[in-house]
Design an enzyme around this catalytic site. Structure first.
Site, PDB file in Angstrom:
ATOM      1  N   SER A 181       0.923  -1.494  -0.294  1.00  0.00           N
ATOM      2  CA  SER A 181      -0.024   0.236   0.004  1.00  0.00           C
ATOM      3  C   SER A 181       0.784   1.351  -0.174  1.00  0.00           C
ATOM      4  O   SER A 181       1.836   1.099  -0.829  1.00  0.00           O
ATOM      5  CB  SER A 181      -1.429  -0.387   0.942  1.00  0.00           C
ATOM      6  OG  SER A 181      -1.369   1.185   1.561  1.00  0.00           O
ATOM      7  N   HIS A 208      -2.748  -1.130  -2.923  1.00  0.00           N
ATOM      8  CA  HIS A 208      -3.532   0.395  -3.439  1.00  0.00           C
ATOM      9  C   HIS A 208      -3.255   1.342  -4.021  1.00  0.00           C
ATOM     10  O   HIS A 208      -2.669   1.941  -3.282  1.00  0.00           O
ATOM     11  CB  HIS A 208      -3.649   0.627  -1.654  1.00  0.00           C
ATOM     12  CG  HIS A 208      -4.122  -0.737  -0.615  1.00  0.00           C
ATOM     13  ND1 HIS A 208      -3.982  -0.046   1.107  1.00  0.00           N
ATOM     14  CD2 HIS A 208      -4.747  -1.995  -0.857  1.00  0.00           C
ATOM     15  CE1 HIS A 208      -4.003  -1.878   1.470  1.00  0.00           C
ATOM     16  NE2 HIS A 208      -4.863  -2.389   0.189  1.00  0.00           N
ATOM     17  N   ASP A 305      -3.831  -5.014   6.455  1.00  0.00           N
ATOM     18  CA  ASP A 305      -4.466  -6.480   4.722  1.00  0.00           C
ATOM     19  C   ASP A 305      -3.702  -7.065   4.035  1.00  0.00           C
ATOM     20  O   ASP A 305      -2.504  -6.635   4.088  1.00  0.00           O
ATOM     21  CB  ASP A 305      -4.576  -4.982   3.728  1.00  0.00           C
ATOM     22  CG  ASP A 305      -5.304  -5.554   2.526  1.00  0.00           C
ATOM     23  OD1 ASP A 305      -6.500  -6.308   3.057  1.00  0.00           O
ATOM     24  OD2 ASP A 305      -5.343  -4.903   1.415  1.00  0.00           O
TER      25      ASP A 305
END
Length: 366
Positions: A181, A208, A305
């Protein structure tokens, strides 16, 4: 208090963004209209975080970012309009060290602000926790950003094509899963170019990013890597020699087809808070692969995540790598994998590719 510098050539955008963060109560804010003003304000105000528009008069956001990262490195978030040209410039900025990107809405900014507010605040707060470490490698990327690194594209394409054919001679024995991310594009720019064209496993990535940028990101990586790099904009057969980038604002999963396993873009689900979801990607792979044939890599990023799914992957016989805190821009996702006891190895970003190659080649030879 978080010191925030907002640089944008639009007075309306500056005013609206300033209002969002003043309402938070713990931000001290300055604004700049041009890149030169932003540089002066960085020196005078010493902000914790800077937001940069890509297009500004005099000195654009990309040039300004390069100066900031060379002279006074700190977390920078790019705020970019949804155009192909700006998408490419924004990805160049992330390769230079920008930690994240927020896509300006295509409609009236003021009307879309309420929808964007949670994302804006979360992104800037995350960036404020990022660790920016100036390195010789980063300085070299900044100084040579606009120079074409491919001296012989045709020769490179020929070598890559031959290696892909060798890699595809046998079915892929396994799959590499990479999640990242905040700070991820720069980390992937270090990891992926080290993988050889005949690497025997396909590579599936959940990074992301807004949907506007994932296609341009895949094209940029494809120019820089020996492997073929594609966005999962349509169902894609999982094949050796190929890297698959999940489309932004959706999830990417492994799914069966009569011809074999594919990478598939599917609508995002609310029970997975980040997208493309690393957790959902790994969960789907575990439905179709023996855990021993999966290799998970969790790199820089805020939150957790992918940590739980990769811990489960390791428990089922797979191997995992967490990026070390020493190189992660934000040690959230990989740190959580370590805390859950799910990391087989913890490595700085520069060393991850070597472990992936060693494991992939060893398993392919079994």
């Amino acid at each position: 208090m978080i010191r925030l510098l907002i640089a944008d050539d639009s007075a309306l955008v500056r005013k609206l963004l300033e209002g969002v963060f003043l309402e938070e109560g713990d931000f001290e804010i300055r604004t700049a209209r041009t890149g030169l003003e932003a540089l002066d304000m960085v020196r005078a105000f010493d902000p914790h975080v800077v937001t940069l528009d890509v297009q500004m008069p005099g000195m654009d956001g990309l040039t300004c970012l390069g100066r900031i990262m060379l002279e006074a490195p700190r977390p920078v978030v790019m705020i970019s309009s949804l155009t192909e040209q700006n998408a490419d410039a924004t990805l160049s900025a992330m390769a230079l060290g920008a930690v994240d990107v927020i896509a300006k809405p295509g409609g009236t900014f003021s009307l879309e602000l309420d929808r964007l507010r949670p994302l804006l605040v979360a992104t800037i707060r995350s960036a404020a926790q990022a660790k920016i470490r100036p390195t010789h490698r980063l300085a070299d990327r900044i100084r040579h950003q606009f120079r074409d690194a491919a001296s012989s594209p045709r020769a490179k394409a020929a070598r890559r094509g031959a290696a892909r054919q060798r890699a595809k001679a046998e079915p892929a024995p396994g799959l590499v899963l990479i999640g990242t991310s905040t700070g991820g594009p720069a980390a992937l720019n270090i990891l992926l170019p080290q993988l050889p064209a005949d690497f025997p496993w396909p590579v599936l990535i959940a990074q992301h990013l807004p949907a506007t940028f994932t296609g341009a990101f895949a094209k940029r990586l494809d120019r820089e890597c020996a492997l073929n790099v594609v966005e999962v904009d349509v169902p894609r057969q999982l094949e050796p020699g190929t890297v698959y980038i999940g489309r932004g604002d959706a999830d990417v999963i492994v799914a069966p087809r009569p011809s074999g396993l594919i990478a598939l873009s599917v609508p995002a689900r609310r029970d997975y808070p980040w997208h493309p979801s690393v957790e959902r990607m790994v969960d789907s792979a575990l439905e179709h692969y023996d855990g021993k044939r999966l290799l998970g890599v969790l790199m820089t990023g805020m939150g957790d995540d992918g940590a739980t799914a990769m811990t489960r992957l390791q428990a089922l016989g797979g191997r995992t790598i967490a990026e070390a805190e020493s190189t992660a821009v934000v040690w959230g996702m990989p740190g959580e994998l370590v805390r859950q006891g799910g990391a087989t190895l913890v490595l700085p970003v520069e060393e991850i590719a070597a472990a992936v190659i060693e494991w992939g080649n060893a398993d392919a030879a079994d």
